[in-house]
Design a protein around this motif. Structure first.
Motif, PDB file in Angstrom:
ATOM      1  N   ALA A 248      49.260   3.032   3.881  1.00 27.85           N
ATOM      2  CA  ALA A 248      48.805   4.831   4.584  1.00 27.85           C
ATOM      3  C   ALA A 248      49.840   6.351   4.113  1.00 27.85           C
ATOM      4  CB  ALA A 248      48.929   4.624   5.958  1.00 27.85           C
ATOM      5  N   PRO A 249      48.446   7.170   3.894  1.00 31.90           N
ATOM      6  CA  PRO A 249      49.543   7.870   3.227  1.00 31.90           C
ATOM      7  C   PRO A 249      49.891   8.503   4.362  1.00 31.90           C
ATOM      8  CG  PRO A 249      46.680   8.844   3.358  1.00 31.90           C
ATOM      9  CD  PRO A 249      47.260   6.377   3.482  1.00 31.90           C
ATOM     10  N   ARG A 250      50.348  10.552   4.504  1.00 29.43           N
ATOM     11  CA  ARG A 250      50.552  10.990   5.609  1.00 29.43           C
ATOM     12  C   ARG A 250      49.383  12.274   5.961  1.00 29.43           C
ATOM     13  NH1 ARG A 250      55.289  10.776   2.320  1.00 29.43           N
ATOM     14  NH2 ARG A 250      56.816   9.675   2.244  1.00 29.43           N
ATOM     15  N   THR A 251      48.690  11.892   5.147  1.00 31.02           N
ATOM     16  CA  THR A 251      47.586  12.997   5.382  1.00 31.02           C
ATOM     17  C   THR A 251      46.220  11.770   6.221  1.00 31.02           C
ATOM     18  OG1 THR A 251      47.624  14.285   3.860  1.00 31.02           O
ATOM     19  CG2 THR A 251      45.724  14.110   5.533  1.00 31.02           C
ATOM     20  N   PRO A 252      45.460  12.116   7.465  1.00 34.03           N
ATOM     21  CA  PRO A 252      44.746  10.871   7.872  1.00 34.03           C
ATOM     22  C   PRO A 252      43.489  10.777   7.163  1.00 34.03           C
ATOM     23  CG  PRO A 252      45.050  12.731   9.882  1.00 34.03           C
ATOM     24  CD  PRO A 252      45.990  13.626   8.406  1.00 34.03           C
ATOM     25  N   LEU A 253      43.382   9.050   7.459  1.00 34.19           N
ATOM     26  CA  LEU A 253      42.753   8.911   5.985  1.00 34.19           C
ATOM     27  C   LEU A 253      41.670   8.068   7.420  1.00 34.19           C
ATOM     28  CD1 LEU A 253      43.205   6.955   2.451  1.00 34.19           C
ATOM     29  CD2 LEU A 253      41.283   5.566   4.438  1.00 34.19           C
ATOM     30  N   VAL A 254      40.463   8.322   6.646  1.00 39.36           N
ATOM     31  CA  VAL A 254      39.195   7.324   7.418  1.00 39.36           C
ATOM     32  C   VAL A 254      38.518   7.111   6.292  1.00 39.36           C
ATOM     33  CG1 VAL A 254      36.861   8.231   8.689  1.00 39.36           C
ATOM     34  CG2 VAL A 254      38.997   9.559   9.087  1.00 39.36           C
ATOM     35  N   LEU A 255      38.004   5.755   6.826  1.00 37.12           N
ATOM     36  CA  LEU A 255      36.728   5.120   5.584  1.00 37.12           C
ATOM     37  C   LEU A 255      36.075   4.839   6.925  1.00 37.12           C
ATOM     38  CD1 LEU A 255      37.469   3.222   3.552  1.00 37.12           C
ATOM     39  CD2 LEU A 255      37.849   0.687   4.762  1.00 37.12           C
ATOM     40  N   LEU A 256      34.953   4.565   5.804  1.00 36.43           N
ATOM     41  CA  LEU A 256      33.310   4.804   6.227  1.00 36.43           C
ATOM     42  C   LEU A 256      31.917   4.643   5.442  1.00 36.43           C
ATOM     43  CD1 LEU A 256      33.393   7.173   9.336  1.00 36.43           C
ATOM     44  CD2 LEU A 256      33.537   5.170   9.976  1.00 36.43           C
ATOM     45  N   PRO A 257      31.653   4.203   5.290  1.00 36.61           N
ATOM     46  CA  PRO A 257      30.047   3.802   5.016  1.00 36.61           C
ATOM     47  C   PRO A 257      29.487   5.342   4.423  1.00 36.61           C
ATOM     48  CG  PRO A 257      29.406   2.032   6.866  1.00 36.61           C
ATOM     49  CD  PRO A 257      30.774   2.979   7.041  1.00 36.61           C
ATOM     50  N   PHE A 258      29.205   5.433   3.715  1.00 39.30           N
ATOM     51  CA  PHE A 258      28.572   6.925   3.120  1.00 39.30           C
ATOM     52  C   PHE A 258      27.945   7.640   4.314  1.00 39.30           C
ATOM     53  CE2 PHE A 258      27.486  10.172   0.661  1.00 39.30           C
ATOM     54  CZ  PHE A 258      28.454  11.411  -0.302  1.00 39.30           C
ATOM     55  N   ASP A 259      26.901   7.058   4.441  1.00 39.52           N
ATOM     56  CA  ASP A 259      26.221   8.443   5.328  1.00 39.52           C
ATOM     57  C   ASP A 259      27.127   9.004   6.301  1.00 39.52           C
ATOM     58  OD1 ASP A 259      24.403   7.345   3.748  1.00 39.52           O
ATOM     59  OD2 ASP A 259      23.154   5.935   5.335  1.00 39.52           O
ATOM     60  N   ALA A 260      27.693   7.499   7.236  1.00 39.27           N
ATOM     61  CA  ALA A 260      28.318   7.970   8.658  1.00 39.27           C
ATOM     62  C   ALA A 260      29.484   9.295   7.993  1.00 39.27           C
ATOM     63  CB  ALA A 260      29.413   7.346   8.624  1.00 39.27           C
ATOM     64  N   LEU A 261      29.630   9.547   6.404  1.00 36.62           N
ATOM     65  CA  LEU A 261      30.925  10.443   6.410  1.00 36.62           C
ATOM     66  C   LEU A 261      30.075  11.593   6.257  1.00 36.62           C
ATOM     67  CD1 LEU A 261      32.598   9.270   3.248  1.00 36.62           C
ATOM     68  CD2 LEU A 261      33.069   9.247   5.584  1.00 36.62           C
ATOM     69  N   GLU A 262      28.923  11.614   6.001  1.00 39.18           N
ATOM     70  CA  GLU A 262      28.205  12.634   5.741  1.00 39.18           C
ATOM     71  C   GLU A 262      28.035  13.728   7.144  1.00 39.18           C
ATOM     72  OE1 GLU A 262      24.536  13.298   2.295  1.00 39.18           O
ATOM     73  OE2 GLU A 262      24.409  11.330   3.305  1.00 39.18           O
ATOM     74  N   ALA A 263      27.814  12.803   8.275  1.00 45.62           N
ATOM     75  CA  ALA A 263      27.848  13.210   9.323  1.00 45.62           C
ATOM     76  C   ALA A 263      29.393  13.871   9.840  1.00 45.62           C
ATOM     77  CB  ALA A 263      27.695  11.823  10.351  1.00 45.62           C
ATOM     78  N   LEU A 264      30.002  13.286   9.295  1.00 44.56           N
ATOM     79  CA  LEU A 264      31.486  14.134   9.707  1.00 44.56           C
ATOM     80  C   LEU A 264      31.427  15.369   9.099  1.00 44.56           C
ATOM     81  CD1 LEU A 264      33.705  10.915   9.783  1.00 44.56           C
ATOM     82  CD2 LEU A 264      33.133  11.487  11.203  1.00 44.56           C
ATOM     83  N   LEU A 265      31.261  15.057   7.647  1.00 44.59           N
ATOM     84  CA  LEU A 265      30.648  16.331   6.714  1.00 44.59           C
ATOM     85  C   LEU A 265      30.551  17.509   7.312  1.00 44.59           C
ATOM     86  CD1 LEU A 265      31.064  15.073   3.380  1.00 44.59           C
ATOM     87  CD2 LEU A 265      32.635  16.818   3.640  1.00 44.59           C
TER      88      LEU A 265
END
Length: 352
Positions: A248-265
């Motif tokens: 793990a990096p120190r910065t929080p990492l989120v792994l999701l399908p791209f459509d779900a990432l678009e919603a977060l963005l």
């Protein structure tokens, strides 16, 4: 057995390897012989090494990394080393895999010989063995083994604090340990993620950790497919890098399908800078959106693996609030990269 290039030999070289002098190799071998730690390059990642037959030296690895004492480490052998010295017996299947993939990024789990200290195995009756293909690693292992009448082995997990992103350059190791560990600089690791771990200690082949050597390549050699990790193998031995949260990096990492990432963005506030790691073919307008640090992910799984840990370390320095990573195809070609990304993301799931 079909003809093939060994996986390590097929990996592309990213940079010329710095020259490592014979004097530096011999000094590192002397340090290992004296019970000290040495960080050294392999084709997978940099390892933090100690004399595998010295429990006090192995304990220094655990202390330096902050590693749980029941989490085993892998013993690295030189080319021409004798794996039979380390195990109760060497099964025919193990010899077939050694002939096919050593030197290279394949670790075999076998029943540990009684004279080998349990410290390398986390107290288990098994031991993990591999022979790396990196020339600096081979030179060091050969020099150290010569001091032990041909039976020297170096216990070496990745040269980083436990659970953090593995190092693929000497500079990464220095960032973790400063000047407290002697480092051999062999350039950037070509494979970039840890070795495939295959368990042969229970009478059948079982994949414990995916890596550059694929299940299909193993099946081609053995004539049977290894069991794949699905969470139901309760009798599997503990192995390096197989905890749910790892890498793990120190910065929080989120792994999701791209459509779900678009919603977060779309939902984020303008004062929340984020990193977006996605294939360029999917990124669209988000690649140039304000407050988005976009990184075009490699489309090839080997290239992605090679760049992954360096990328995560760079993003830790990018002053972003979160790292948003596109989930990759759920296919066998991507199994190793998906494994590392999934464990990195799980480290932050566990903190919620």
């Amino acid at each position: 057995m079909p003809d093939r290039d060994k996986p390590a030999a097929s990996a592309g070289t990213r940079s010329a390897e710095p020259a490592v002098s014979r004097e530096a190799i011999e000094h590192a071998a002397w340090l290992l012989d004296a019970g000290q730690l040495v960080a050294f390059p392999t084709e997978t990642v940099y390892g933090l090494g100690a004399d595998a037959q010295n429990p006090e030296a192995v304990a220094r690895i655990y202390a330096a990394k902050g590693r749980p004492a029941n989490h085993p480490v892998i013993v690295h052998l030189p080319p021409g080393g004798d794996p039979a010295f380390w195990v109760e017996s060497l099964p025919a299947d193990a010899q077939k895999l050694i002939d096919a993939f050593w030197p290279g990024p394949l670790t075999l789990i076998l029943k540990r010989a009684a004279h080998i200290p349990a410290a390398v195995s986390g107290g288990q009756d098994s031991v993990g063995l591999r022979c790396p293909s990196h020339p600096v690693a081979q030179a060091l292992l050969t020099a150290f083994s010569a001091r032990r009448h041909g039976h020297g082995g170096v216990a070496a997990p990745s040269a980083n604090r436990f659970g953090h992103v593995s190092p693929t350059t000497a500079q990464h190791v220095r960032e973790e340990f400063g000047d407290s560990v002697y480092v051999l600089d062999g350039g950037a690791s070509d494979v970039g993620i840890e070795s495939t771990i295959l368990d042969l200690s229970r009478g059948f082949p079982a994949l414990l950790r995916p890596g550059r050597v694929t299940p299909q390549e193993i099946a081609d050699v053995l004539g049977e497919a290894p069991r794949l990790p699905d969470g139901s193998d309760a009798t599997a031995p503990r192995a390096s890098g197989t905890l749910k949260a790892h890498y793990a990096p120190r910065t929080p990492l989120v792994l999701l399908p791209f459509d779900a990432l678009e919603a977060l963005l779309a939902q984020r506030t303008v004062d929340e800078p984020v990193a977006l790691v996605a294939r360029a073919s999917r990124a669209g307008a988000w690649a140039t959106a304000a407050g988005v640090h976009f990184v075009a992910a490699p489309e090839d799984p080997h290239a992605y693996a090679r760049e992954l840990y360096g990328l995560l370390r760079a993003l830790d320095r990018a002053n972003v609030a979160r790292i948003l990573v596109e989930k990759l195809p759920d296919t066998i070609e991507w199994i190793a990269v998906n494994d590392r990304l999934g464990r990195a993301a799980a480290a932050f799931d566990a903190r919620e």
